[in-house]
Design an enzyme around this catalytic site. Structure first.
Site, mmCIF file in Angstrom:
data_model
loop_
_atom_site.group_PDB
_atom_site.id
_atom_site.type_symbol
_atom_site.label_atom_id
_atom_site.label_comp_id
_atom_site.label_asym_id
_atom_site.label_seq_id
_atom_site.Cartn_x
_atom_site.Cartn_y
_atom_site.Cartn_z
ATOM 1 C CB THR B 49 -39.126 37.035 -23.373
ATOM 2 O OG1 THR B 49 -37.896 37.077 -24.559
ATOM 3 C CG2 THR B 49 -39.418 35.705 -23.410
ATOM 4 C CB SER B 54 -49.889 31.917 -23.796
ATOM 5 O OG SER B 54 -48.259 31.391 -25.325
ATOM 6 C CB ILE B 56 -50.721 30.000 -19.999
ATOM 7 C CG1 ILE B 56 -50.900 30.414 -21.114
ATOM 8 C CG2 ILE B 56 -50.557 28.468 -19.054
ATOM 9 C CD1 ILE B 56 -52.667 30.172 -21.041
ATOM 10 C CG HIS B 58 -47.545 25.666 -19.117
ATOM 11 N ND1 HIS B 58 -48.254 26.050 -20.116
ATOM 12 C CD2 HIS B 58 -46.989 27.477 -19.458
ATOM 13 C CE1 HIS B 58 -47.546 26.497 -21.641
ATOM 14 N NE2 HIS B 58 -47.011 27.609 -20.485
ATOM 15 C CB VAL B 181 -25.075 45.868 -19.772
ATOM 16 C CG1 VAL B 181 -23.608 44.947 -19.166
ATOM 17 C CG2 VAL B 181 -26.093 45.999 -18.512
ATOM 18 C CE LYS B 260 -45.083 22.973 -27.117
ATOM 19 N NZ LYS B 260 -45.097 25.076 -26.934
ATOM 20 C CB ILE B 346 -36.505 32.115 -18.825
ATOM 21 C CG1 ILE B 346 -34.537 31.842 -17.863
ATOM 22 C CG2 ILE B 346 -37.249 32.152 -18.162
ATOM 23 C CD1 ILE B 346 -34.709 30.975 -16.920
ATOM 24 C CB CYS B 410 -59.739 53.461 -22.139
ATOM 25 S SG CYS B 410 -59.239 52.172 -22.734
ATOM 26 C CB CYS B 452 -58.120 56.770 -25.088
ATOM 27 S SG CYS B 452 -56.696 54.596 -24.760
#
Lengths: 468, 489
Positions: B49, B54, B56, B58, B181, B260, B346, B410, B452
């Protein structure tokens, strides 16, 4: 540092521009090339078909490049390799900032600059192709680099999206190297590649070309496992219900080229939204003072021969500019952009008597009628066409291009070709012998690396130079 | 019977998951005198994740007052700027706007402001159309009002994760990658953790396994205390840097009955980003983008922008948020399993909260272990030198010391061989092409690694002393090239 003219890019455009500027009286010229050799993208375009206009003979990419490299060396035009230009500013003088391992970061003042940085491929992301993001997805040119410059194969089962020439050429290349090419999908109802390439890259190897089809999803987590291909409607929207899963471990994208103009934009030159290159006047000068442009950085060309021609003009104009700066810029003049090739092979073509000539990019449709053992050839526009048609009906032949491994060279492989065309049915055996062969550096263009390949009496010769 | 576990695999604390939460906890805990290890099944840190979101930081007006999300968001937002200086990762306080397009909904904007103020967000204000368009000329002329949060910021999600993890390593934390695990057993004085690379033993387990946190939790929790994490997919479109300055603030949309909305934001590296969608799924590994997602983002972004630069998209990607049905973070000791702590659920604003989560969890664990201060803790870390962001003098100095910094690999992002080698040879160095990309940005530009890739593969192989056909994009099996004999076919 100071010089009269800086040429950014040592590919076909840059080299031709530099040579032309020298011919028109400019003594101090410097070519800045980011790769470790001159030649640009031609070095990885090891197939033939280059130079019919410029040299009146058919050459491979590296051979075409080598002829210019030789002239650059003969004329003692200096060049820096492995050198990246990071900033260009127009003016009187112009200023170029570049860097390489030997000299670090350096600045050069000059009277004029010619931009010849070429173009890049459109990536998957730019086309919003949905699905997973595993390895095995390459721009066709990236795969071409791996295969032709490093002798490495990126995958075994390939689907190619886009039937531009790079896609078609790579279909044959991957196939010759032993991969299975499942299909070439093309979203348009026609191919953007040359007819001759459809014949010699796809038809010769029974690789299906699916027009009006696109990849709608990529599958696989670590490595590509397959793609979903679907037919599209006249608005290029995938048609529900036509999806087909094709397993593969490799997807190549050949979906267009974009002029690489980051330096141009940073120099403040006005851009042309149509060509995606800079706006130029009749002298190929951009709106940034003293900066000229030619080749694929100006607009994407269909043939390298046309790049060379345009670059010669740019070199000439830059030379004139250096000698006597014109009083005004004049008017913007868009370079002639070739009509995008829309290649459709007649669907109901009887391949037993209607052929597409592969002799040159025109791709004439030739009809051969046999009567009483006599062949009558019509539809060709030159003598080469007739010869091709007669051969194709009786004993079809092809030039094979590939690479051979090099020991102790600065590069792991050298590009090669059969010195003459060989019978089509011998291609497989020829490739087997080429793949088994190796040579030791130094190797030069024209060196015989395999004699009498596949008992054809034809030699396999190097088409590039590899130093030790 | 106790399985034999070698001494070097016994720790005070084992953290499962090397994402941003796990890394933040690890770094914070390294301020104490305890032995810490972090396990992750992926080949690199920041592979779940944490890598696809984003980016951000917040301001903190969104979460419901009183929730952990609200509390940790405010704290995280406050900590981030200082942390960015100490740990040298990209951070920019660009401020955010919540755009409202309907006169009748301005009340909701007011509610949002009150909620933010209750959470402790400073300097919130509601601004009118003229003010918005003056700040952001590319915003749609249909806008009527906006909530302006000057404390909103943008960060590099990889940068934060890497910075935390690398600093943890410098302070003695050990990372075990490619270590999945498989089971956890309770023992007298702690736990045995059985992994794909053998067993580990620890007094405390911290479950920071992202979308897999339920699997880890359920290995040890009581029958009546099962956790369920739903992977909620969010797709994004990333645009060329040439349109990166179309907006300077992060633009949210006021949630309406229709959903949203999506955000439009500059990234800290100067690209433009739009997204995310939000679709609950079942497959915890399904981060595939979809045609529907792409068109939904373009359509919704068009509400915020006068013109969405759709032709300048350079890539699309998707991430999976770890959603727990309660809607709040699940942080704390698991019922009836002393020494086992969850850091689960989270989801947004998780990235912002990471430093605060680290602090919060570390204080719980320190108390549990009665841990002493680690007087040798050194809280600073220096990022890889980035040539593209330097002055000419700095560039010259770097090249003088190591000419590899003059070899551009690059070209789109101007990343040099020197930077790539540095990314490989630092603590927790890159071993994959994606690892190089996250640490240096090589391949992140407009050509998306077309030029690259072969060079990056070559450098990785050379520096790691393996063959090019062994170099992976990320996980095992994600190779680029067939082994040499494959070319003989």
């Amino acid at each position: 540092m100071k010089t009269e003219l800086i040429v950014i890019g040592g590919g076909p455009a840059g080299m031709a521009a530099a040579l032309s500027a020298r011919e028109h009286g400019i003594k101090d010229i410097l070519i800045l090339e980011r790769d470790s050799e001159l030649g640009g993208i031609l070095n990885q375009c090891i197939h033939n078909g280059f130079g019919l206009h410029t040299f009146k003979e058919e050459l491979t990419g590296p051979e075409y490049a080598a002829r210019y490299v030789q002239q650059i060396k003969e004329k003692e035009i200096p060049y820096f390799l492995d050198t990246m230009v990071i900033d260009v500013q127009g003016g009187d003088p112009c200023r170029v900032i570049a860097m390489n391992k030997d000299k670090g970061l350096f600045e050069i003042m000059c009277s004029a600059v010619i931009l010849a940085m070429g173009c890049r491929e459109r990536a998957r992301g730019a086309m919003n192709i949905p699905g997973t993001r595993p390895s095995g997805i390459y721009a066709a040119g990236t795969a071409q680099f791996f295969v032709n410059r490093e002798g490495k194969l990126p995958g075994k089962e390939v689907v190619i999206l886009g039937s531009g020439d790079i896609g078609l050429i790579m279909a044959r290349r991957m196939r010759l190297q032993g991969a299975k090419v499942k299909m070439v999908a093309e979203i348009m109802p026609y191919s953007g590649g040359l007819k001759r390439n459809i014949v010699q890259c796809l038809d010769d190897f029974d690789i299906p070309l699916k027009l009006s089809h696109t990849v709608v999803e990529i599958h696989g987590k670590s490595r590509v496992e397959g793609v979903t291909v679907a037919k599209v409607d006249e608005n290029l929207i995938p048609i529900k219900g036509t999806e087909e899963y094709v397993s593969c471990d490799t997807v190549l994208f050949s979906c267009g080229l974009i002029p690489e103009n980051e330096l141009t934009v940073a120099a403040g030159a006005q851009m042309d939204l149509v060509t995606k290159g800079p706006v130029v006047n009749g002298r190929l000068e951009t709106t940034a003072e003293g900066i000229f442009a030619c080749g694929n950085v100006l607009h994407v060309h269909d043939l390298v021969d046309n790049v060379s021609k345009e670059a010669e003009e740019a070199g000439h104009y830059a030379a004139e500019y250096i000698k006597k700066k014109p009083s005004d810029w004049g008017e913007a003049l868009r370079p002639k952009i070739p009509q995008k090739s829309k290649c459709i092979l007649p669907n109901d073509r009887d391949t037993s008597k209607t052929l597409i000539c592969i002799g040159c990019p025109v791709g004439c449709l030739i009809t051969v009628i046999e009567e009483n053992g006599e062949l009558t050839v019509t539809g060709n526009t030159c003598a080469k066409g007739e010869a091709y048609a007669r051969n194709e009906m009786t004993a079809p032949k092809r030039t094979v291009t590939s690479f051979i491994k090099v020991k102790q060279g600065i590069r792991p492989v050298v590009a090669v070709k059969t010195a003459e065309e060989i019978p089509k049915e011998k291609i497989r055996q020829c490739m087997e012998e080429i793949q088994r062969a190796f040579c030791t550096a130094p190797v030069s263009v024209g060196d015989v690396l395999v004699e009498n390949v596949a008992q054809t009496g034809v030699a396999v010769v190097a088409t590039a130079n590899v130093t030790a | 019977m106790r399985d034999i576990v070698s001494r070097d695999r016994e720790f005070d604390v084992l953290i499962v998951g090397a994402g941003v939460s796990g890394s933040a906890v690890a770094r914070e805990l390294s301020k104490k005198k305890i032995n810490i290890a972090v396990l992750d099944k992926a080949s690199d840190i920041c592979e779940g994740t944490s890598k696809a979101n984003s980016g951000i930081a917040h301001a903190g007006f969104d979460a419901k007052p009183g929730t952990l999300k609200a509390k940790l968001n405010i704290r995280g937002s406050q900590m981030m700027e200082q942390l960015a200086k100490e740990l040298d990762f990209p951070y920019k306080r660009n401020g955010s706007l919540v755009l409202c397009f309907d006169e009748t909904e301005i009340g909701k904007l007011e509610e949002l402001k009150q909620r933010g103020t209750a959470n402790g967000v400073e300097a919130l204000e509601i601004i009118n159309k003229e003010q918005i368009l003056e700040m952001e000329p590319s915003v749609s002329s249909k806008v009527v009002a906006a909530l302006h949060a000057p404390t909103g910021a943008i960060i590099c999600p990889f940068g934060l994760n890497l910075a935390l993890a690398e600093n943890a390593v410098s302070n003695g934390v050990q990372f075990f990658l490619k270590t999945k695990v498989e089971n956890i057993k309770k023992e007298d004085k702690g736990f045995e953790v059985i992994t794909s690379k053998g067993s580990f033993r620890a007094k405390v387990i911290i479950n920071a396994a992202g979308v897999y946190a339920d699997k880890i939790h359920n290995m040890i929790s009581m029958e009546n205390d099962r956790l369920e994490i739903t992977p909620r997919k969010g797709e994004y479109l990333l645009y060329d840097k040439k349109v990166g300055s179309m907006v300077s603030h992060t633009l949210f949309q006021l949630p309406t009955a229709l959903g949203k909305g999506v955000l439009v934001t500059p990234t800290v590296h100067g690209n433009l980003l739009t997204g995310p969608t939000a679709v609950d799924g079942e497959d915890k590994d399904d981060a595939a983008t979809t045609a529907e997602g792409v068109s939904l983002i373009l359509q919704k972004a068009a509400d915020s922008m006068e013109r969405v630069p759709a032709t300048d998209v350079i890539t699309s990607f998707a991430g999976l948020r770890a959603h727990e049905k309660g809607g709040d973070f699940v942080i704390g000791e698991v019922n009836g399993v002393p020494g086992f702590f969850d850091v689960a659920g989270i989801e947004s604003p998780g990235l912002t909260c990471a430093p605060a989560i680290g602090e919060y969890v570390a204080s719980m664990i320190s108390e549990y272990l009665q841990a002493e201060e680690n007087k040798d803790f050194f809280g600073f870390r220096k990022d890889i030198a980035h040539m593209a962001q330097m002055t000419v003098q700095e560039q010259q100095k770097l090249i003088h010391g190591n000419p590899a910094y003059a070899n551009v690999i690059c070209r789109c992002e101007m990343i040099t061989e020197g930077e790539i080698c540095a990314a490989i040879h630092r603590p927790l160095g890159a071993t994959t092409v994606d690892g190089i990309k996250r640490r240096t940005r090589a391949g992140m530009g407009r050509c998306q690694s077309g030029f690259c890739l072969p060079k990056v593969v070559e450098i990785l192989a050379r520096e790691l002393g393996v063959s090019e056909s062994e170099i992976c994009k990320n996980e095992e099996g994600s190779v680029y090239l067939l082994p040499e004999e494959g070319g003989e076919g």
